[in-house]
Design a protein around this motif. Structure first.
Motif, PDB file in Angstrom:
ATOM      1  N   GLU A 169      29.272  34.810  20.027  1.00  0.00           N
ATOM      2  CA  GLU A 169      29.569  33.377  19.915  1.00  0.00           C
ATOM      3  C   GLU A 169      28.845  32.776  18.717  1.00  0.00           C
ATOM      4  OE1 GLU A 169      28.806  29.281  22.518  1.00  0.00           O
ATOM      5  OE2 GLU A 169      28.058  31.198  23.264  1.00  0.00           O
ATOM      6  N   LEU A 170      29.574  32.027  17.904  1.00  0.00           N
ATOM      7  CA  LEU A 170      28.959  31.291  16.798  1.00  0.00           C
ATOM      8  C   LEU A 170      28.337  30.033  17.386  1.00  0.00           C
ATOM      9  CD1 LEU A 170      28.406  31.015  13.781  1.00  0.00           C
ATOM     10  CD2 LEU A 170      30.636  29.937  13.544  1.00  0.00           C
ATOM     11  N   ILE A 171      27.019  29.943  17.349  1.00  0.00           N
ATOM     12  CA  ILE A 171      26.282  28.854  17.989  1.00  0.00           C
ATOM     13  C   ILE A 171      26.128  27.655  17.073  1.00  0.00           C
ATOM     14  CG2 ILE A 171      24.080  28.218  19.064  1.00  0.00           C
ATOM     15  CD1 ILE A 171      25.694  30.340  20.621  1.00  0.00           C
ATOM     16  N   LEU A 172      25.841  27.914  15.796  1.00  0.00           N
ATOM     17  CA  LEU A 172      25.459  26.832  14.908  1.00  0.00           C
ATOM     18  C   LEU A 172      25.786  27.183  13.470  1.00  0.00           C
ATOM     19  CD1 LEU A 172      23.741  24.154  14.683  1.00  0.00           C
ATOM     20  CD2 LEU A 172      21.770  25.631  14.397  1.00  0.00           C
ATOM     21  N   THR A 173      26.361  26.246  12.743  1.00  0.00           N
ATOM     22  CA  THR A 173      26.559  26.349  11.302  1.00  0.00           C
ATOM     23  C   THR A 173      26.185  25.006  10.703  1.00  0.00           C
ATOM     24  OG1 THR A 173      28.319  27.982  11.519  1.00  0.00           O
ATOM     25  CG2 THR A 173      28.212  26.782   9.459  1.00  0.00           C
ATOM     26  N   ILE A 174      25.267  25.041   9.732  1.00  0.00           N
ATOM     27  CA  ILE A 174      24.736  23.815   9.135  1.00  0.00           C
ATOM     28  C   ILE A 174      24.828  23.902   7.621  1.00  0.00           C
ATOM     29  CG2 ILE A 174      22.603  22.495   8.758  1.00  0.00           C
ATOM     30  CD1 ILE A 174      21.677  23.217  11.482  1.00  0.00           C
ATOM     31  N   ASP A 175      25.131  22.785   6.986  1.00  0.00           N
ATOM     32  CA  ASP A 175      25.015  22.652   5.543  1.00  0.00           C
ATOM     33  C   ASP A 175      23.526  22.426   5.271  1.00  0.00           C
ATOM     34  OD1 ASP A 175      24.634  21.325   2.983  1.00  0.00           O
ATOM     35  OD2 ASP A 175      26.803  21.044   2.935  1.00  0.00           O
ATOM     36  N   ALA A 176      22.879  23.376   4.625  1.00  0.00           N
ATOM     37  CA  ALA A 176      21.429  23.312   4.441  1.00  0.00           C
ATOM     38  C   ALA A 176      20.997  22.247   3.440  1.00  0.00           C
ATOM     39  CB  ALA A 176      20.896  24.670   4.003  1.00  0.00           C
ATOM     40  N   LEU A 177      21.850  21.883   2.500  1.00  0.00           N
ATOM     41  CA  LEU A 177      21.489  20.872   1.525  1.00  0.00           C
ATOM     42  C   LEU A 177      21.593  19.473   2.135  1.00  0.00           C
ATOM     43  CD1 LEU A 177      20.597  20.222  -1.337  1.00  0.00           C
ATOM     44  CD2 LEU A 177      22.989  20.359  -2.041  1.00  0.00           C
ATOM     45  N   PHE A 178      22.622  19.254   2.931  1.00  0.00           N
ATOM     46  CA  PHE A 178      22.819  17.972   3.611  1.00  0.00           C
ATOM     47  C   PHE A 178      23.008  18.218   5.109  1.00  0.00           C
ATOM     48  CE2 PHE A 178      24.476  17.272  -0.717  1.00  0.00           C
ATOM     49  CZ  PHE A 178      23.648  16.235  -1.097  1.00  0.00           C
ATOM     50  N   PRO A 179      21.942  18.604   5.815  1.00  0.00           N
ATOM     51  CA  PRO A 179      22.106  18.994   7.220  1.00  0.00           C
ATOM     52  C   PRO A 179      22.355  17.835   8.178  1.00  0.00           C
ATOM     53  CG  PRO A 179      19.814  19.063   6.601  1.00  0.00           C
ATOM     54  CD  PRO A 179      20.583  18.780   5.348  1.00  0.00           C
ATOM     55  N   GLY A 180      22.104  16.631   7.742  1.00  0.00           N
ATOM     56  CA  GLY A 180      22.272  15.507   8.667  1.00  0.00           C
ATOM     57  C   GLY A 180      21.102  15.416   9.634  1.00  0.00           C
ATOM     58  N   ARG A 181      21.369  14.881  10.792  1.00  0.00           N
ATOM     59  CA  ARG A 181      20.323  14.673  11.788  1.00  0.00           C
ATOM     60  C   ARG A 181      20.394  15.756  12.860  1.00  0.00           C
ATOM     61  NH1 ARG A 181      20.405   8.307  12.932  1.00  0.00           N
ATOM     62  NH2 ARG A 181      18.656   8.987  14.189  1.00  0.00           N
ATOM     63  N   GLN A 182      19.268  16.037  13.468  1.00  0.00           N
ATOM     64  CA  GLN A 182      19.209  17.090  14.481  1.00  0.00           C
ATOM     65  C   GLN A 182      20.201  16.859  15.608  1.00  0.00           C
ATOM     66  OE1 GLN A 182      15.435  18.418  15.910  1.00  0.00           O
ATOM     67  NE2 GLN A 182      14.418  18.033  13.965  1.00  0.00           N
ATOM     68  N   ARG A 184      17.181  26.436  -0.194  1.00  0.00           N
ATOM     69  CA  ARG A 184      17.426  27.879  -0.138  1.00  0.00           C
ATOM     70  C   ARG A 184      16.206  28.589   0.424  1.00  0.00           C
ATOM     71  NH1 ARG A 184      20.291  26.113  -4.828  1.00  0.00           N
ATOM     72  NH2 ARG A 184      18.319  25.972  -5.894  1.00  0.00           N
ATOM     73  N   ALA A 185      15.027  28.204  -0.039  1.00  0.00           N
ATOM     74  CA  ALA A 185      13.804  28.797   0.494  1.00  0.00           C
ATOM     75  C   ALA A 185      13.633  28.444   1.969  1.00  0.00           C
ATOM     76  CB  ALA A 185      12.596  28.313  -0.308  1.00  0.00           C
ATOM     77  N   ALA A 186      14.003  27.226   2.349  1.00  0.00           N
ATOM     78  CA  ALA A 186      13.910  26.814   3.754  1.00  0.00           C
ATOM     79  C   ALA A 186      14.807  27.682   4.632  1.00  0.00           C
ATOM     80  CB  ALA A 186      14.260  25.341   3.913  1.00  0.00           C
ATOM     81  N   CYS A 187      16.020  27.974   4.165  1.00  0.00           N
ATOM     82  CA  CYS A 187      16.937  28.842   4.918  1.00  0.00           C
ATOM     83  C   CYS A 187      16.315  30.214   5.148  1.00  0.00           C
ATOM     84  CB  CYS A 187      18.252  29.016   4.174  1.00  0.00           C
ATOM     85  SG  CYS A 187      19.319  27.599   4.172  1.00  0.00           S
TER      86      CYS A 187
END
Length: 161
Positions: free
Chosen positions: A67-80, A125-128
């Motif tokens: 199951e794909l649980i989560l996909t986030i845009d790392a540059l503009f992730p928005g709010r938790q 990128r380093a955060a990812c």
């Protein structure tokens, strides 16, 4: 063009090796960010994926048990709270500086809504890679990256079905 040439052009080399108890797949392309591939790889496993291109298009993904649980845009992730699957990746949830502050309501009309604002110096990128490193325990130091690693060639149609 022969059939073998067509197959070669649709096949992607993928580095496959171990880093401690973690299996690492490294590829040049989008294959490892594909939802179909992440679901297949995660059958019986936990899979973390970081992908980006030269235009800063990117995805940080997590899949488990097919199951794909989560996909986030790392540059503009928005709010938790915009990411329901985040509770299943506590290491990422704990990185509060990863998530952008809510957009300011008083943007000037001249300002670009996609402006990085305070994130211009943020190394997403380093955060990812850091959150995947922290989650899995895999330490992909420069020495590991400089070593030769085995690879295989994966035909795209087989990988994404």
């Amino acid at each position: 063009m022969t059939l073998s040439t067509e197959i070669e052009r649709s096949a992607y080399p993928v580095l496959v090796d171990r880093c401690g108890s973690t299996t690492v797949l490294f590829e040049w392309g989008y294959l490892g960010a594909s939802p179909a591939v992440l679901r297949r790889l995660s059958e019986g496993a936990r899979v973390y994926s970081a992908w980006w291109n030269v235009n800063a298009n990117n995805l940080l993904s997590f899949a488990v048990g097919g199951e794909l649980i989560l996909t986030i845009d790392a540059l503009f992730p928005g709010r938790q709270e915009h990411h329901a699957g985040l509770t299943r990746w506590p290491e990422l949830q704990a990185m509060t500086d990863f998530f952008a502050e809510p957009a300011s309501e008083d943007l000037d009309e001249d300002e670009d809504e996609d402006d990085l604002d305070d994130r211009a110096d943020y190394d997403w990128r380093a955060a990812c890679l850091a959150v995947i490193d922290h989650t899995t325990g895999a330490r992909l130091a420069g020495e590991w990256l400089e070593q030769p690693h085995p690879y295989m060639t994966v035909p795209m149609p087989d990988a994404t079905r």
